[in-house]
Write a protein that holds these residues in place. Structure first.
Motif, PDB file in Angstrom:
ATOM      1  N   GLU A  61       0.974  -1.413   0.078  1.00 15.87           N
ATOM      2  CA  GLU A  61       0.089  -0.398  -0.407  1.00 15.87           C
ATOM      3  C   GLU A  61       0.702   0.812  -0.086  1.00 15.87           C
ATOM      4  N   ASN A  64       5.277   2.885  -4.979  1.00 23.44           N
ATOM      5  CA  ASN A  64       5.136   3.853  -5.964  1.00 23.44           C
ATOM      6  C   ASN A  64       5.706   2.997  -7.095  1.00 23.44           C
ATOM      7  N   ARG A  65       5.557   1.929  -7.487  1.00 23.76           N
ATOM      8  CA  ARG A  65       6.184   0.539  -7.903  1.00 23.76           C
ATOM      9  C   ARG A  65       6.289   1.121  -9.831  1.00 23.76           C
ATOM     10  N   LYS A 115       1.000  -4.504 -11.783  1.00 26.82           N
ATOM     11  CA  LYS A 115       0.405  -3.918 -11.056  1.00 26.82           C
ATOM     12  C   LYS A 115       1.318  -2.440 -11.162  1.00 26.82           C
ATOM     13  N   LYS A 117       2.397   1.586 -11.152  1.00 29.42           N
ATOM     14  CA  LYS A 117       1.916   2.754 -10.585  1.00 29.42           C
ATOM     15  C   LYS A 117       2.464   3.457 -12.071  1.00 29.42           C
ATOM     16  N   ALA A 118       3.536   3.566 -12.419  1.00 26.89           N
ATOM     17  CA  ALA A 118       3.614   4.212 -13.580  1.00 26.89           C
ATOM     18  C   ALA A 118       4.504   3.103 -14.716  1.00 26.89           C
ATOM     19  N   ILE A 156      -2.352   2.530 -15.941  1.00 27.48           N
ATOM     20  CA  ILE A 156      -1.008   2.639 -15.345  1.00 27.48           C
ATOM     21  C   ILE A 156      -0.419   4.012 -15.615  1.00 27.48           C
ATOM     22  N   LYS A 157       0.248   4.798 -15.550  1.00 27.24           N
ATOM     23  CA  LYS A 157       0.804   5.933 -15.702  1.00 27.24           C
ATOM     24  C   LYS A 157       1.468   5.627 -16.771  1.00 27.24           C
ATOM     25  N   LEU A 244       3.373  11.224 -11.288  1.00 29.20           N
ATOM     26  CA  LEU A 244       2.564  10.189  -9.974  1.00 29.20           C
ATOM     27  C   LEU A 244       2.039  11.326  -9.610  1.00 29.20           C
TER      28      LEU A 244
END
Length: 245
Positions: A61, A64-65, A115, A117-118, A156-157, A244
């Motif tokens: 949680e 910022n992967r 999974k 974030k970007a 996904i960014k 992000l």
């Protein structure tokens, strides 16, 4: 006579044992050959990171992967400066020599499945180098756009890279890639702006007066050295923050 008969029986027995043994050896060899896994259909090298992906835990949680998807520029980065990846939630998924359609094939396994974030997409140079044949700008952009659309679909960014400057390829001299890289970067930038994607400019901080890489920042005119990667890290961090926010 009995002795001769016994000798013949012994000879026949030896021959039978030899034939049976040889047949068994051939069968064993065939079984061994058959048991070897065939990767000839794995054109995009999905097997390259398959085991790492299986053991990678899901993001925690607030993590910022970010996945770095590309070819040798990215693959060599984690060896040149492993701390950059170890100290962040950054996952390197570069495979040397790959062209844009191979990255697209790997996108589900090596990006969506992790999974993040970007995703940072660095593609096009090996296509221009004609590593796998003659590829047009249109085809390169088709693959980049497909990857960007897949990322967007999965929340996904998208961070699209302006490729590093290259004056010449050591392994394919005379292709004059400098202006081709510039032309491709213009297409990537225009597409990113039109779709509100983050642009990561690797070209500007590395370029010299010939539109190649600065000598002090590269090992061979294509791949950065540690100093070159340090320059890339600064602009990468900035782009990730922008994507992000």
């Amino acid at each position: 006579m009995k002795k001769l008969f016994k000798n013949r029986r012994f000879s026949v027995l030896i021959m039978l044992l030899f034939v049976i043994g040889n047949a068994h050896a051939q069968t064993t060899n065939k079984d061994t050959v058959k048991s070897k896994e065939d990767f000839s259909d794995d054109w995009a090298a999905l097997s390259h990171y398959a085991k790492e992906n299986e053991t990678l835990p899901p993001p925690t949680e607030g993590e910022n992967r970010v996945v770095f998807l590309g070819s040798s520029i990215f693959e060599r980065w984690k060896d040149a400066d492993p701390a950059f990846f170890n100290n962040h939630a950054y996952i390197d998924r570069g495979i040397s020599g790959q062209i844009a359609p191979q990255l697209l094939i790997r996108f589900r396994q090596d990006v969506i499945g992790l999974k993040p974030k970007a995703v940072i997409i660095l593609a096009g140079s090996n296509d221009i180098a004609a590593n796998k044949g003659h590829i047009t700008y249109e085809r390169i952009m088709d693959n980049i756009q497909s990857m960007a659309e897949l990322a967007t679909l999965h929340g996904i960014k998208v961070i699209l890279c302006k490729y590093l400057p290259i004056y010449d390829y050591p392994w394919r001299k005379g292709l004059q890639p400098a202006n081709k890289i510039i032309a491709l970067n213009k297409l990537i930038e225009a597409y990113a702006i039109a779709n509100h994607f983050t642009i990561l400019d690797y070209f500007t901080p590395l370029v010299d007066e010939r539109n190649g890489q600065k000598a002090e920042l590269t090992t061979d005119g294509v791949h950065p050295n540690v100093a070159g990667y340090k320059v890339m890290e600064k602009v990468t961090e900035k782009a990730i923050q922008e994507a992000l926010q």
